[in-house]
Design an enzyme around this catalytic site. Structure first.
Site, PDB file in Angstrom:
ATOM      1  N   ARG A  32      25.640  23.949  50.238  1.00  0.00           N
ATOM      2  CA  ARG A  32      26.698  24.217  49.257  1.00  0.00           C
ATOM      3  C   ARG A  32      27.873  23.255  49.407  1.00  0.00           C
ATOM      4  O   ARG A  32      29.030  23.650  49.230  1.00  0.00           O
ATOM      5  CB  ARG A  32      27.229  25.654  49.377  1.00  0.00           C
ATOM      6  CG  ARG A  32      26.225  26.727  49.121  1.00  0.00           C
ATOM      7  CD  ARG A  32      26.171  27.055  47.646  1.00  0.00           C
ATOM      8  NE  ARG A  32      25.158  28.050  47.396  1.00  0.00           N
ATOM      9  CZ  ARG A  32      25.417  29.346  47.250  1.00  0.00           C
ATOM     10  NH1 ARG A  32      26.627  29.786  47.316  1.00  0.00           N
ATOM     11  NH2 ARG A  32      24.434  30.169  47.024  1.00  0.00           N
ATOM     12  N   ARG A  36      32.988  25.750  45.941  1.00  0.00           N
ATOM     13  CA  ARG A  36      34.318  26.294  45.646  1.00  0.00           C
ATOM     14  C   ARG A  36      35.413  25.934  46.646  1.00  0.00           C
ATOM     15  O   ARG A  36      36.582  26.084  46.355  1.00  0.00           O
ATOM     16  CB  ARG A  36      34.214  27.818  45.508  1.00  0.00           C
ATOM     17  CG  ARG A  36      33.537  28.211  44.226  1.00  0.00           C
ATOM     18  CD  ARG A  36      33.163  29.664  44.213  1.00  0.00           C
ATOM     19  NE  ARG A  36      32.129  29.948  45.197  1.00  0.00           N
ATOM     20  CZ  ARG A  36      31.644  31.159  45.433  1.00  0.00           C
ATOM     21  NH1 ARG A  36      32.119  32.191  44.783  1.00  0.00           N
ATOM     22  NH2 ARG A  36      30.690  31.320  46.330  1.00  0.00           N
ATOM     23  N   ARG A  45      35.256  23.727  37.346  1.00  0.00           N
ATOM     24  CA  ARG A  45      34.825  25.092  37.025  1.00  0.00           C
ATOM     25  C   ARG A  45      35.853  25.841  36.161  1.00  0.00           C
ATOM     26  O   ARG A  45      35.489  26.774  35.451  1.00  0.00           O
ATOM     27  CB  ARG A  45      34.524  25.872  38.316  1.00  0.00           C
ATOM     28  CG  ARG A  45      33.175  25.562  38.907  1.00  0.00           C
ATOM     29  CD  ARG A  45      32.021  26.242  38.149  1.00  0.00           C
ATOM     30  NE  ARG A  45      31.945  27.656  38.471  1.00  0.00           N
ATOM     31  CZ  ARG A  45      32.193  28.629  37.626  1.00  0.00           C
ATOM     32  NH1 ARG A  45      32.522  28.359  36.388  1.00  0.00           N
ATOM     33  NH2 ARG A  45      32.096  29.889  38.006  1.00  0.00           N
ATOM     34  N   ASP A  81      21.286  25.609  40.702  1.00  0.00           N
ATOM     35  CA  ASP A  81      21.159  26.894  41.385  1.00  0.00           C
ATOM     36  C   ASP A  81      19.699  27.283  41.421  1.00  0.00           C
ATOM     37  O   ASP A  81      18.917  26.851  40.563  1.00  0.00           O
ATOM     38  CB  ASP A  81      21.969  27.984  40.680  1.00  0.00           C
ATOM     39  CG  ASP A  81      22.186  29.174  41.611  1.00  0.00           C
ATOM     40  OD1 ASP A  81      23.075  29.109  42.463  1.00  0.00           O
ATOM     41  OD2 ASP A  81      21.404  30.143  41.525  1.00  0.00           O
ATOM     42  N   TYR A 158      15.439  38.537  43.403  1.00  0.00           N
ATOM     43  CA  TYR A 158      16.519  38.548  42.405  1.00  0.00           C
ATOM     44  C   TYR A 158      16.017  39.095  41.066  1.00  0.00           C
ATOM     45  O   TYR A 158      16.726  39.833  40.375  1.00  0.00           O
ATOM     46  CB  TYR A 158      17.075  37.136  42.170  1.00  0.00           C
ATOM     47  CG  TYR A 158      18.101  36.680  43.194  1.00  0.00           C
ATOM     48  CD1 TYR A 158      19.331  37.335  43.319  1.00  0.00           C
ATOM     49  CD2 TYR A 158      17.864  35.594  44.016  1.00  0.00           C
ATOM     50  CE1 TYR A 158      20.276  36.917  44.244  1.00  0.00           C
ATOM     51  CE2 TYR A 158      18.800  35.173  44.943  1.00  0.00           C
ATOM     52  CZ  TYR A 158      20.005  35.835  45.060  1.00  0.00           C
ATOM     53  OH  TYR A 158      20.933  35.420  45.964  1.00  0.00           O
TER      54      TYR A 158
HETATM   55  O1  1CP Z   1      26.027  21.800  47.067  1.00  0.00           O
HETATM   56  C1  1CP Z   1      24.953  22.413  47.064  1.00  0.00           C
HETATM   57  O2  1CP Z   1      24.448  22.908  48.091  1.00  0.00           O
HETATM   58  C2  1CP Z   1      24.173  22.498  45.753  1.00  0.00           C
HETATM   59  C3  1CP Z   1      24.449  23.632  44.981  1.00  0.00           C
HETATM   60  C4  1CP Z   1      23.818  25.010  45.181  1.00  0.00           C
HETATM   61  C5  1CP Z   1      22.679  25.434  45.885  1.00  0.00           C
HETATM   62  C6  1CP Z   1      21.795  24.622  46.821  1.00  0.00           C
HETATM   63  C7  1CP Z   1      24.345  26.144  44.518  1.00  0.00           C
HETATM   64  C8  1CP Z   1      25.557  26.152  43.688  1.00  0.00           C
HETATM   65  N1  1CP Z   1      23.491  27.199  44.726  1.00  0.00           N
HETATM   66  C9  1CP Z   1      22.483  26.800  45.581  1.00  0.00           C
HETATM   67  C10 1CP Z   1      21.343  27.576  46.051  1.00  0.00           C
HETATM   68  C11 1CP Z   1      21.387  29.058  45.993  1.00  0.00           C
HETATM   69  N2  1CP Z   1      21.873  29.871  44.989  1.00  0.00           N
HETATM   70  C12 1CP Z   1      20.841  29.906  46.972  1.00  0.00           C
HETATM   71  C13 1CP Z   1      20.138  29.402  48.198  1.00  0.00           C
HETATM   72  C14 1CP Z   1      21.108  29.107  49.279  1.00  0.00           C
HETATM   73  C15 1CP Z   1      21.707  30.310  49.899  1.00  0.00           C
HETATM   74  O3  1CP Z   1      20.954  31.097  50.498  1.00  0.00           O
HETATM   75  O4  1CP Z   1      22.932  30.477  49.784  1.00  0.00           O
HETATM   76  C16 1CP Z   1      21.039  31.239  46.584  1.00  0.00           C
HETATM   77  C17 1CP Z   1      20.640  32.483  47.333  1.00  0.00           C
HETATM   78  C18 1CP Z   1      21.685  31.206  45.322  1.00  0.00           C
HETATM   79  C19 1CP Z   1      22.070  32.357  44.492  1.00  0.00           C
HETATM   80  C20 1CP Z   1      23.520  32.353  44.295  1.00  0.00           C
HETATM   81  N3  1CP Z   1      24.148  31.524  43.415  1.00  0.00           N
HETATM   82  C21 1CP Z   1      24.496  33.102  44.989  1.00  0.00           C
HETATM   83  C22 1CP Z   1      24.228  34.127  46.089  1.00  0.00           C
HETATM   84  C23 1CP Z   1      24.354  35.501  45.552  1.00  0.00           C
HETATM   85  C24 1CP Z   1      23.881  36.610  46.460  1.00  0.00           C
HETATM   86  O5  1CP Z   1      24.744  37.326  46.985  1.00  0.00           O
HETATM   87  O6  1CP Z   1      22.666  36.794  46.621  1.00  0.00           O
HETATM   88  C25 1CP Z   1      25.739  32.726  44.467  1.00  0.00           C
HETATM   89  C26 1CP Z   1      27.080  33.267  44.833  1.00  0.00           C
HETATM   90  C27 1CP Z   1      25.512  31.720  43.491  1.00  0.00           C
HETATM   91  C28 1CP Z   1      26.524  30.968  42.716  1.00  0.00           C
HETATM   92  C29 1CP Z   1      26.732  29.580  43.095  1.00  0.00           C
HETATM   93  N4  1CP Z   1      25.723  28.640  43.195  1.00  0.00           N
HETATM   94  C30 1CP Z   1      26.276  27.433  43.534  1.00  0.00           C
HETATM   95  C31 1CP Z   1      27.708  27.613  43.632  1.00  0.00           C
HETATM   96  C32 1CP Z   1      28.691  26.538  43.951  1.00  0.00           C
HETATM   97  C33 1CP Z   1      27.969  28.963  43.350  1.00  0.00           C
HETATM   98  C34 1CP Z   1      29.329  29.594  43.270  1.00  0.00           C
HETATM   99  C35 1CP Z   1      29.612  30.062  41.887  1.00  0.00           C
HETATM  100  C36 1CP Z   1      30.712  29.394  41.147  1.00  0.00           C
HETATM  101  O7  1CP Z   1      31.024  28.216  41.240  1.00  0.00           O
HETATM  102  O8  1CP Z   1      31.312  30.151  40.378  1.00  0.00           O
END
Ligand code: 1CP
Length: 356
Positions: A32, A36, A45, A81, A158
Site C-alpha cells: 500500500r 492515504r 482522492r 484494488d 468478500y
Molecule cells: O500501493 C499499493 O500497494 C497498491 C494499491 C493497493 C493494493 C495492493 C490497494 C489500494 N489495495 C490493494 C490490495 C488490497 N485491497 C488487499 C490486499 C492487501 C491487504 O491485505 O491489505 C485487500 C484485502 C484489499 C481490500 C481493501 N481495499 C481494503 C481492506 C478492507 C477490509 O477490511 O477487508 C480496503 C480498506 C481497501 C481500499 C483501498 N485500496 C487501496 C487503497 C489505497 C485503499 C484505501 C481507500 C481509499 O483511498 O479511500
C-alpha cells in the site's frame, strides 16, 4: 505493447532477489505504498472517487509513481484494488470512506451463483493493463513494476461476506455447508485470476504478487483444500500460458497473510512461488529454518512499528534484515501501511534497510 519497447531497467535488485541471485543492496517496497498516508494521494482522492482512480490509467499511473518520486524504493506496484475482479464478475463494489469496500448484494447461497458473469478480462479489465503499460513508460526504467491480484479464497470471502469482517463467518460457513459450490465458486474466480495475471504481464508487469489476505481464517485443512489448491493452480497455469504465448516468465510472490506456520511451510516447499510474503507475526529466524533454503522471503515489519521513534525504526529494520539475511530476501512491512503513518518513518525504514 511489447516489453522490449519499454525503457531499459536501471534498478533490478528486486528481480535479482526474487530469483535468488546475490544483490548489492536489499530491495524494499511497501505494501500500500501509494495510499492515504501520502498528502499527494489524499489530494487526488479529494477530487476523484476510489474506483475512478483505478479505472483512469493517467490517474492510476500518477498515484503509482507518487511514492517512487518521494522515496528510494526498489519497486513500484500498480495502483488498483483486489476487488476489481468481483466487479468484473458482475457484483457491485462501493468504497465507503472510513469503512472500506462494501458489496451491497453479496452472494448469499449457491442459487445466487447465476448472478456471476464470466468476464472478458482483456476487455473488462483493460483499464488495468493500460495503467500498467503507461506506468512502465512513465517509470523510465527507474524500478520494476509489480502487478497483483487477490487470491481465490480472499475474493470469495468478500463476495459472500459483503465487505470486510473480523470473523468472515458467512464465508467460512459456506466451506462446511456447501463444499462443492465453494469449489465451484473458487474455480470460477481462479479462471479469472489466471487471465488477469497473464494480461498484466503482457501489459508490462515485471513481478506478480498474489494476496491471500484472508488466510488467517483458515486452519491447515481448510487452507490446503480451499486456498493452497488454487494458489498452486494460479502459479502453474500463469506460467504455462506465458510459455505457450512466448512471453518471458516473471517471478511470483504469494502473500498468505495470517496463514499458520504449517500452511506456510507447505506453500514454501511446494516451490510454486519464488517468493513467500510473511506477516509480522512470523519470526524471521524460524521462517528461514522451516521453509527451506530455496525460497525467497518477503516482509515483515509490523506496520505499527512505524509509530516508534525514527532511530528505533532504523534499528528494528536493520535487525530484521540481518535476521532474514541479505540474499533471498525482499524487505517490506508485514501488511499494508497504516493511513496516518508519519512520512519520516517511511524514510527511516528505507534508510535502515539500505544501510546493510
Ligand atoms: O500501493 C499499493 O500497494 C497498491 C494499491 C493497493 C493494493 C495492493 C490497494 C489500494 N489495495 C490493494 C490490495 C488490497 N485491497 C488487499 C490486499 C492487501 C491487504 O491485505 O491489505 C485487500 C484485502 C484489499 C481490500 C481493501 N481495499 C481494503 C481492506 C478492507 C477490509 O477490511 O477487508 C480496503 C480498506 C481497501 C481500499 C483501498 N485500496 C487501496 C487503497 C489505497 C485503499 C484505501 C481507500 C481509499 O483511498 O479511500
Amino acid at each position: 505493447m511489447e516489453q522490449t519497447e519499454f525503457p531499459p531497467l536501471k534498478n533490478d535488485f528486486i528481480l535479482k532477489a526474487a530469483k535468488g541471485e546475490p544483490v548489492e543492496r536489499i530491495p524494499i517496497w511497501i505494501m500500500r505504498q501509494a495510499g492515504r498516508y501520502l498528502p499527494e494521494f489524499q489530494e487526488i482522492r479529494s477530487k476523484h472517487d476510489f474506483f475512478s482512480v483505478c479505472q483512469t490509467p493517467a490517474l492510476a499511473s500518477e498515484v503509482t509513481l507518487q511514492p517512487i518520486k518521494r522515496f528510494d524504493l526498489d519497486a513500484s506496484i500498480i495502483f488498483s484494488d483486489i476487488l476489481v475482479i468481483p466487479q468484473a464478475m458482475g457484483l457491485t463494489v462501493e468504497m465507503v470512506p472510513g469503512t472500506g469496500p462494501v458489496l451491497p448484494q453479496p452472494i448469499k447461497d449457491p442459487t445466487d451463483l447465476v448472478r456471476l458473469v464470466q468476464p472478458n478480462v482483456e476487455k473488462d479489465l483493460k483499464y488495468v493493463g493500460d495503467a500498467i503499460t503507461l506506468t512502465r513508460h512513465k517509470l523510465e526504467g527507474k524500478v520494476p513494476l509489480i502487478g497483483f491480484t487477490g487470491a481465490a479464497w480472499t475474493l470469495m470471502s468478500y463476495m459472500i461476506q459483503g465487505g470486510g469482517s473480523s470473523t468472515m463467518t458467512k464465508a467460512r460457513e459456506w466451506l462446511y455447508k456447501y463444499p462443492e459450490d465453494s469449489h465451484k465458486l473458487l474455480q470460477l474466480i481462479t479462471n479469472v485470476i489466471i487471465d488477469y495475471l497473464v494480461m498484466q504481464v503482457k501489459a508490462g508487469a515485471q513481478l506478480l504478487q498474489v494476496f491471500e489476505s484472508h488466510s488467517d481464517f483458515l486452519n491447515d485443512e481448510l487452507f490446503e483444500n480451499y486456498s493452497f489448491k488454487y494458489l498452486k493452480e494460479i502459479s502453474e497455469k500463469v506460467r504455462q500460458r506465458l510459455k505457450e504465448e512466448n512471453i518471458p516468465e516473471v517471478p511470483m510472490i504469494a502473500f498468505p497473510k495470517g496463514a499458520t506456520m504449517n500452511s506456510l511451510e507447505i506453500l514454501a516447499k511446494s516451490k510454486t512461488y519464488e517468493v513467500l510474503g510473511l506477516d509480522w507475526t512470523v519470526d524471521p529466524i524460524e521462517a528461514r529454518k522451516r521453509f527451506g533454503s530455496d525460497i525467497v522471503l518477503q516482509g515483515n515489519l509490523d506496520p505499527c512499528a512505524l509509530y516508534a521513534s525514527e532511530q528505533e525504526i532504523i534499528d528494528r529494520s536493520r535487525n530484521m534484515a540481518m535476521m532474514f539475511g541479505k540474499t533471498r530476501y525482499i524487505a517490506n512491512l508485514g501488511h499494508g501501511i497504516q493511513p496516518n503513518t508519519p512520512i519520516a518513518s517511511v524514510t527511516a525504514l528505507i534508510k535502515g534497510i539500505h544501510s546493510i
